[in-house]
Write an enzyme that holds these catalytic residues in place. Structure first.
Site, PDB file in Angstrom:
ATOM      1  N   ASP A 330       0.849  -1.183   0.000  1.00 17.98           N
ATOM      2  CA  ASP A 330       0.000   0.000   0.000  1.00 17.98           C
ATOM      3  C   ASP A 330       0.881   1.228   0.000  1.00 17.98           C
ATOM      4  O   ASP A 330       2.019   1.170   0.448  1.00 17.98           O
ATOM      5  CB  ASP A 330      -0.814   0.064   1.304  1.00 17.98           C
ATOM      6  N   ASP A 606      -5.179  -3.539   4.550  1.00 10.20           N
ATOM      7  CA  ASP A 606      -5.688  -3.143   5.853  1.00 10.20           C
ATOM      8  C   ASP A 606      -7.201  -3.287   5.984  1.00 10.20           C
ATOM      9  O   ASP A 606      -7.726  -3.457   7.063  1.00 10.20           O
ATOM     10  CB  ASP A 606      -5.255  -1.706   6.188  1.00 10.20           C
ATOM     11  N   ASP A 610      -9.640  -6.522   1.769  1.00  4.12           N
ATOM     12  CA  ASP A 610      -8.305  -6.984   1.414  1.00  4.12           C
ATOM     13  C   ASP A 610      -8.057  -8.435   1.828  1.00  4.12           C
ATOM     14  O   ASP A 610      -7.105  -9.064   1.366  1.00  4.12           O
ATOM     15  CB  ASP A 610      -7.245  -6.101   2.082  1.00  4.12           C
TER      16      ASP A 610
HETATM   17  P1  ADP Z   1      -4.892   4.145  -0.158  1.00  3.91           P
HETATM   18  O1  ADP Z   1      -4.959   3.678   1.264  1.00  3.91           O
HETATM   19  O2  ADP Z   1      -4.123   3.229  -1.051  1.00  3.91           O
HETATM   20  O3  ADP Z   1      -4.430   5.556  -0.305  1.00  3.91           O
HETATM   21  P2  ADP Z   1      -7.781   4.202  -0.050  1.00  3.91           P
HETATM   22  O4  ADP Z   1      -8.594   3.078  -0.553  1.00  3.91           O
HETATM   23  O5  ADP Z   1      -7.675   4.440   1.401  1.00  3.91           O
HETATM   24  O6  ADP Z   1      -6.354   4.104  -0.759  1.00  3.91           O
HETATM   25  O7  ADP Z   1      -8.328   5.548  -0.662  1.00  3.91           O
HETATM   26  C1  ADP Z   1      -8.639   5.683  -2.007  1.00  3.91           C
HETATM   27  C2  ADP Z   1      -9.261   7.013  -2.266  1.00  3.91           C
HETATM   28  O8  ADP Z   1     -10.480   7.108  -1.554  1.00  3.91           O
HETATM   29  C3  ADP Z   1      -8.417   8.171  -1.769  1.00  3.91           C
HETATM   30  O9  ADP Z   1      -7.585   8.650  -2.784  1.00  3.91           O
HETATM   31  C4  ADP Z   1      -9.439   9.210  -1.380  1.00  3.91           C
HETATM   32  O10 ADP Z   1      -9.783   9.985  -2.516  1.00  3.91           O
HETATM   33  C5  ADP Z   1     -10.635   8.384  -0.985  1.00  3.91           C
HETATM   34  N1  ADP Z   1     -10.729   8.251   0.464  1.00  3.91           N
HETATM   35  C6  ADP Z   1      -9.823   7.744   1.316  1.00  3.91           C
HETATM   36  N2  ADP Z   1     -10.249   7.762   2.574  1.00  3.91           N
HETATM   37  C7  ADP Z   1     -11.477   8.285   2.547  1.00  3.91           C
HETATM   38  C8  ADP Z   1     -12.480   8.556   3.528  1.00  3.91           C
HETATM   39  N3  ADP Z   1     -12.296   8.292   4.820  1.00  3.91           N
HETATM   40  N4  ADP Z   1     -13.639   9.130   3.131  1.00  3.91           N
HETATM   41  C9  ADP Z   1     -13.843   9.414   1.834  1.00  3.91           C
HETATM   42  N5  ADP Z   1     -12.968   9.164   0.880  1.00  3.91           N
HETATM   43  C10 ADP Z   1     -11.796   8.619   1.203  1.00  3.91           C
HETATM   44 MG    MG Z   2      -6.359   3.766   3.004  1.00  5.99          MG
END
Ligand code: ADP
Ligand code: MG
Length: 869
Positions: A330, A606, A610
């Site tokens: 990640d 996480d 996953d």
């Molecule tokens: P990573 O952990 O690989 O950065 P995530 O799946 O956590 O990817 O996040 C993917 C996208 O979702 C982020 O780029 C953001 O735009 C959006 N995102 C992340 N966390 C949140 C959240 N708590 N609420 C809304 N959108 C979110």
């Molecule tokens: Mg994340």
């Protein structure tokens, strides 16, 4: 509580249940908790009763050979020399004591590992939310359940916000079940008790509150566990193959010993003495310690790894850890610090109103909480709250209570959105935040001057350009939107026709150690791959900074990945270093593609979603701090610091553990070979037997245990990460490996015989003493050779104090037996002249000197060729 009532909670209303259990939504008070804990005990599954010390001790004698030896020794008390048979008995018992100690040492380190990965649970107690050890949950406790949690006890639901639970571990049903709070009429089976949650099942979606109705063995899981309590701990592949090898080897040794027994009797040696000698030879030569050396090395290695923030959940994974050739990691939190700070805002519309609305959405569409001035929660979300507090400094709690939340759709990494329904003024407004692309496509209006107006192509383009500009700087961008609704519930279909409010750009810099760890991977022949839900441009910027994305490599998005056929992916995969905007399903495809190419893949994760990818990977890596219980359950390794660099360190440790095991085995087998060779030689040459039975047992006692364990304590060497990973199908006992064992064994045997011949010029007793002393001492020296491939000058004598200690202790005992009178007669040794003692020391040192010399020469020539290069 009456027996039988427990099963009926699903028929009761929530109020009845709470009343029955003497609890409330605020949770139990201290007194109740104490009383219930005393009444029902801990929330634990009864473990299989562990073997006691005595039974472990006696199991050391189960070996047929040891039994024969015991009987022979007992019989010879009456016929032969009382003293030496007693010594044989004592030595065997000492051996068993050592074996027992090893058994418990290994078990203890395994147990402490289990404790490290034991789960925490969230409960309401006395009106406050608390994190406690799952074992301390009592009947009547109020469980707080959130997506990603493993349910810690059986309970009756009191609240359910789109709560979904996967109960496949109990019912076999793979689809998640939506949970309700209403009472159910009539008798229904477990799978249909939709207002209950069961221990060991996984919350896959939403939130909920439940009152605990059963704990420990009194849960549905406990009932099954009772049936399955018989399961034994399985052996690792290495242990299985070593066991098989050990069996073959024992068979060969037994044949040799039988032959020698025949020869002894044929030459007129006393029957009982011959038997005792042959059996002692077999006991000394059969490497019974192989499998337990593996357990000890793995257990010692894993407890060291735990101190370095990597908890291994099973020993099997440690073995494949050293073979890892791909790390799929990640980005957020693993390669980066996961300390986010809002750096910039972009407003879709005009006016102060717009900014206010953006900040309010950031605050309300947010699950973090403020306790004692500290903001707790998901770093993406805490950053938003911190920003709000910095800008406004208003009372946070007051603000949140002014705009109550009515409903919510939690964030998940498939939608990449999160929505909440809030009461703002007199209106019901859905606030949504998430990935820019996922939202902009669905935006129909923009928020400007406190009004909503239709969105234009220009508006969209402007926002996209801004998004791109942020991303190129490696910033993580969130989009915010709202939508007025006329209802009190939310469903996924509501996340359309948004009124776009604006963007927030957050910075999450790479961890300091990421760059070096990535560089280590590359020299170690391991390819690091970034897999993230974040924007492609953001991901690429960070990947370039830490060195994952290098010239000739590229980044693809999940959508682009969907367009690539399996055959094409097979060709391209080595070039793709970054996967952006992926969903958990993509992770499985990536692991699969690498595995098909014969790679061993470590994959981090996480979230709940996953779990399948973590299971599919050879080494599933879960995040100790931010990871969900479900991901920890599915993983084979847990990082307590969520740090990429820790994975690389763990791999180095894995490689080291494996090479230490190999070295211990080399030490054991070469030493045993030398003894056998010496005896076979004298038997064939019709010379008197070179060792007494006690001698062989003494050598077995002194050299088989401590020096071998000391070798498994060897620290990782600097060049460990300079070689490509070992192939997972590479057998441990290769031809080279066995040849080396043969040569070293031969060398020690030759010098043992040299000392023996020197002794023969005086008497058989002197010859035997000299042969025994030389073999034992030479094997103690040989412990230093077996620490690694390098010369001792390169490794450093002091870098492994355990090996020095084992050598010192062994030498002390050996010379006590050789020089001190009462011990001399017990161990059947005779006085040696000064000259002969020197001769023994010389012969014992010679193999080690020769082996070290050959290494020094190799290292010198290697350095020369390197300089020429
Ligand atoms: P990573 O952990 O690989 O950065 P995530 O799946 O956590 O990817 O996040 C993917 C996208 O979702 C982020 O780029 C953001 O735009 C959006 N995102 C992340 N966390 C949140 C959240 N708590 N609420 C809304 N959108 C979110
Ligand atoms: Mg994340």
């Amino acid at each position: 509580m009456k027996i039988g009532v427990r099963d009926m909670f699903y028929k009761m209303s929530t109020e009845e249940t709470l009343e029955q259990l003497n609890s409330s939504k605020e949770g139990l008070n201290e007194e109740q908790i104490k009383a219930n804990e005393e009444k029902y005990g801990l929330n634990q599954l009864a473990e299989e009763r562990r073997q006691g010390v005595l039974s472990v001790f006696f199991s050391q004698f189960k070996d047929l050979l040891v039994l024969i030896l015991l009987v022979a020794a007992a019989v010879s008390i009456f016929t032969g020399d009382l003293e030496s048979t007693l010594v044989i008995l004592v030595v065997i018992v000492l051996n068993a004591v050592l074996g027992t100690a090893q058994h418990f040492k290994a078990e203890m380190s395994l147990n402490s590992l289990k404790k490290l990965s034991s789960p925490l649970a969230k409960v309401m107690r006395g009106g406050h939310r608390r994190g406690i050890e799952a074992a301390h949950i009592v009947v009547g406790d109020i469980l707080v359940l959130e997506a990603g949690d493993v349910v810690p006890a059986d309970g009756r639901l009191l609240e359910s916000y789109s709560l979904q639970v996967n109960e496949s571990s109990l019912t076999g049903e793979t689809e998640s079940v939506s949970k309700i709070t209403d009472a159910i009429e009539g008798n229904v089976v477990l799978g249909d008790q939709d207002n209950m949650v069961f221990s060991g099942t996984q919350v896959t979606y939403g939130r909920g509150l439940a009152v605990v109705t059963g704990i420990g063995m009194n849960t549905e899981l406990g009932k099954i566990a009772q049936l399955m309590n018989e399961t034994k701990e399985r052996k690792t592949p290495l242990q299985v193959s070593l066991d098989a090898f050990g069996k073959k080897l024992s068979f060969i040794i037994l044949i040799i010993c039988a032959g020698i027994l025949g020869l002894c009797i044929y030459r007129g040696m006393d029957l009982l003495d011959s038997l005792m000698f042959a059996v002692a030879l077999a006991v000394a030569a059969i490497p019974e310690a192989l499998s337990s050396i593996v357990t000890i090395s793995l257990a010692l290695g894993t407890s060291k790894m735990a101190k370095e923030n990597a908890i291994m959940k099973n020993l099997k994974a440690v073995e494949s850890l050293g073979c890892v050739s791909i790390i799929c990691s990640d980005k957020t939190g693993t390669l980066t610090r996961n300390k986010m700070t809002v750096r910039d805002l972009f407003l879709a519309g005009k006016g102060e109103d717009s900014k206010e609305r953006l900040l309010l959405s950031a605050l309300l569409c947010n699950d973090s909480s403020v306790t004692d001035g500290k903001v707790l929660g998901d770093p993406t979300e805490t950053a938003l709250v911190e920003y709000y507090l910095k800008e406004h400094g208003e009372n946070y709690a007051q603000l949140c209570s002014r705009y109550p939340r009515i409903a919510e759709l939690p964030f998940d990494s498939d939608r990449k959105l999160m929505s909440t329904l809030q009461q703002i003024g007199g209106e019901l407004v859905m606030l949504t935040k998430g990935a820019v692309d996922a939202m902009l496509h669905q935006a129909s209006f923009i928020y400007s001057n406190g009004q909503e107006r239709p969105i234009t192509q220009e508006d969209i383009q402007l926002a996209q350009e801004q998004n791109h500009a942020y991303s190129e700087k490696g910033l993580r961008v969130l989009a915010f939107a709202q939508k007025k609704l006329n209802k009190e519930t939310l469903e996924l279909g509501d996340e359309t026709d948004f009124t776009f409010i604006g963007l927030m750009a957050m910075q999450d810099p790479p961890r300091e150690e990421s760059k070096a760890a990535v560089a280590d991977c590359l020299t170690a022949g391991i390819m690091p791959v970034m897999i993230t839900g974040d924007h492609k441009v953001t991901a690429s910027a960070i990947a370039e900074e830490v060195g994952i994305l290098r010239p000739g490599q590229r980044a693809v998005t999940g959508m682009e990945l969907d367009e690539i056929s399996d055959q094409q992916l097979d060709k391209d995969i080595a070039e793709i270093a970054v996967y952006a905007r992926v969903t958990p399903a993509h992770k499985i495809r990536i692991v699969d593609a690498w595995q098909k190419k014969g790679h061993i893949v470590a994959m981090t994760g996480d979230g709940v979603n996953d779990a399948p990818a973590l299971k599919k990977a050879d080494i599933g890596v879960a995040m100790g701090i931010t990871g969900t219980d479900v991901s920890k359950d599915a993983a084979s390794m847990i990082l307590t610091d969520d740090n990429f660099a820790t994975i690389v360190k763990a791999i180095a440790n894995g490689r080291n553990i494996y090479s230490n095991i190999k070295n211990s085995i080399k030490f054991l087998l070469s030493g045993n070979t030398s003894g056998i060779l010496a005896v076979v030689y004298t038997s064939l040459m019709a010379l008197p037997i070179p060792f007494m039975a006690v001698h062989l047992l003494f050598i077995n006692l002194i050299t088989d245990s401590l020096p071998a364990i000391a070798i498994s304590m060897e620290k990782p060497k600097a060049d460990l990460l300079q070689e490509p990973p070992r192939r997972s199908d590479e057998p441990i006992l290769t031809k080279n490996f066995l040849t080396e064992i043969g040569i070293q064994g031969l060398l020690i045997a030759a010098f043992t015989l040299a000392a023996y011949y020197q002794g023969l010029t005086i008497s058989t007793a002197t010859a035997s003493t000299m042969a025994f002393a030389t073999l034992c001492f030479a094997r103690l020296w040989h412990g230093f050779n077996s620490r690694g491939k390098q010369s001792i000058f390169k490794m450093g004598l002091l870098t492994n104090v355990y090996s020095l200690g084992a050598f010192a202790l062994g030498t002390l005992l050996l010379f006590a037996v050789l020089l001190i009178d009462p011990l001399q007669s017990l161990f059947q040794t005779v006085d040696l002249s000064q000259g002969n003692l020197t001769y023994v020391v010389g012969c014992a040192l010679a193999p080690t000197v020769l082996i070290q010399l050959s290494r020094v020469i190799r290292e010198l020539t290697q350095r020369k060729t390197n300089e020429v290069k």
